[in-house]
Design a protein around this motif. Structure first.
Motif: not given
Length: 76
Positions: A70-73, A44-47, A8-10, A49-52
């Motif tokens: 998680l993408r925020v525009k 984890w996504l709140p901390r 896992v990568r975050a 932007r990507e979990v692999c």
């Protein structure tokens, strides 16, 4: 039965799977990686932007990478 490892990568954090486990096929490993990424993403996504989830075979060859992002525009 094939043996797979799920690393896992975050962000900059990497968690290596020391044991892995057996599944019927790469498709089964993909399903497991999907469930893992979704579960980890909730926390984890709140901390970050990507979990692999990197799926490796019994020889530790990389076979699949599954990402949840998680993408925020922001709109003015």
């Amino acid at each position: 039965m094939p043996h797979f490892y799920f690393d896992v990568r975050a962000g900059t954090e990497v968690l290596s799977d020391p044991d892995g486990f057996e599944l019927d096929s790469l498709e089964g490993a993909e399903q497991e990686a999907t469930q893992t990424a979704l579960a980890l993403g909730r926390d984890w996504l709140p901390r970050t932007r990507e979990v692999c989830v990197e799926v490796r075979d019994e020889w530790r060859h990389l076979r699949l990478i599954l990402s949840v992002a998680l993408r925020v525009k922001r709109l003015d």
